[in-house]
Write a protein that holds these residues in place. Structure first.
Motif, mmCIF file in Angstrom:
data_model
loop_
_atom_site.group_PDB
_atom_site.id
_atom_site.type_symbol
_atom_site.label_atom_id
_atom_site.label_comp_id
_atom_site.label_asym_id
_atom_site.label_seq_id
_atom_site.Cartn_x
_atom_site.Cartn_y
_atom_site.Cartn_z
ATOM 1 N N ASN A 65 1.186 1.376 5.436
ATOM 2 C CA ASN A 65 0.984 0.627 4.193
ATOM 3 C C ASN A 65 -0.494 0.485 3.854
ATOM 4 N N ARG A 66 -1.323 0.253 4.863
ATOM 5 C CA ARG A 66 -2.758 0.168 4.612
ATOM 6 C C ARG A 66 -3.306 1.491 4.094
ATOM 7 N N ALA A 67 -2.815 2.590 4.679
ATOM 8 C CA ALA A 67 -3.269 3.905 4.246
ATOM 9 C C ALA A 67 -2.885 4.168 2.791
ATOM 10 N N LEU A 68 -1.644 3.852 2.440
ATOM 11 C CA LEU A 68 -1.186 4.063 1.066
ATOM 12 C C LEU A 68 -1.942 3.170 0.088
ATOM 13 N N ILE B 114 -2.793 7.877 9.681
ATOM 14 C CA ILE B 114 -2.187 6.696 10.309
ATOM 15 C C ILE B 114 -3.057 6.196 11.456
ATOM 16 N N GLN B 115 -3.552 7.127 12.276
ATOM 17 C CA GLN B 115 -4.416 6.745 13.397
ATOM 18 C C GLN B 115 -5.606 5.924 12.921
ATOM 19 N N SER B 116 -6.190 6.319 11.824
ATOM 20 C CA SER B 116 -7.395 5.645 11.333
ATOM 21 C C SER B 116 -7.101 4.266 10.752
ATOM 22 N N HIS B 117 -5.817 3.955 10.523
ATOM 23 C CA HIS B 117 -5.463 2.660 9.958
ATOM 24 C C HIS B 117 -4.691 1.781 10.942
#
Length: 246
Positions: A150-153, A176-179
């Motif tokens: 969700n943070r990535a989106l 995803i890894q970065s978030h």
């Protein structure tokens, strides 16, 4: 040795521990389960000291899971109050042992007192360098992945001047890894579970994809530096292939 095979380092860089068995330790002694959690805090301090002695850089401790809310209201309230109290009362321990405290998990679901203590301790210990202790409080691996996605989106949508296309909304492992909650921490090399059960229970399920697993029948309040050294020795005897051939 195959091209993907790597012998284990003698000492893992990052260890994650599922600190299981506090309640059962107390129940078997006909004590209140809450006393088991208090003794579990003492065990955690012993293990942090030993981890520093063994040159472990990162230690993730599963303190309270998203599933733990299913326990009795009395036990949940006690555990969260204990977390807040010990975050506040252990500053001399962090200072004397040069411990940097971090947090992973959903802060929004925690009582204000616990959130405030987490913010305070992570800020006041951020310059310490002997070891980084990641306290997983209100943490669930699936919940972390959902929140990361969700943070990535949300980040992509916020950065788009025009409505995002379908390709813009595609996620990769790297995205995803970065978030994740703590993307700067290396993946755990070793996951330890105490208390006799042999499952991950939703702990660091993204990060532990290639972690070695170690299970102990001893309840968490019983753990000492000797137990950690035994687990590290076992880790050092293994060969990690990371999908290659041995």
């Amino acid at each position: 040795m195959g091209s993907g095979a790597k012998p284990s380092a003698a000492v893992p860089r990052h260890i994650g521990i599922i600190m299981d068995g506090n309640g059962r330790w107390a129940t078997r002694r006909k004590l209140r389960r809450t006393l088991g959690h208090t003794r579990g805090i003492e065990a955690a301090k012993r293990i942090v000291r030993e981890a520093i002695a063994q040159k472990i850089e990162y230690l993730s401790l599963y303190a309270f899971s998203t599933e733990n809310w299913r326990r009795t209201e009395e036990e949940v309230s006690f555990i969260l109050a204990l977390v807040a109290k010990n975050l506040r009362s252990q500053y001399s321990f962090y200072r004397e042992n040069n411990v940097c405290v971090r947090h992973s998990g959903n802060l929004e679901g925690l009582p204000c007192q616990v959130r405030d203590e987490i913010h305070r301790v992570t800020e006041e210990t951020r310059a310490n360098t002997a070891i980084t202790v990641n306290l997983a409080v209100n943490y669930g691996g699936r919940d972390e992945i959902v929140r990361a996605a969700n943070r990535a989106l949300q980040s992509r949508q916020a950065s788009c001047d025009t409505p995002p296309t379908q390709d813009d909304l595609l996620l990769t492992e790297e995205t995803i890894q970065s978030h994740l909650d703590l993307p700067d921490l290396p993946d755990p090399d070793l996951i330890i579970r105490t208390g006799g059960h042999r499952r991950l229970s939703n702990f660091l399920i993204w990060e532990s994809a290639y972690a070695e697993l170690y299970f102990s029948n001893r309840f968490w309040p019983e753990w000492t530096g000797k137990d950690l050294r035994k687990a590290i020795h076992d880790f050092g005897s293994r060969k990690r292939n990371f999908g290659g051939t041995g």
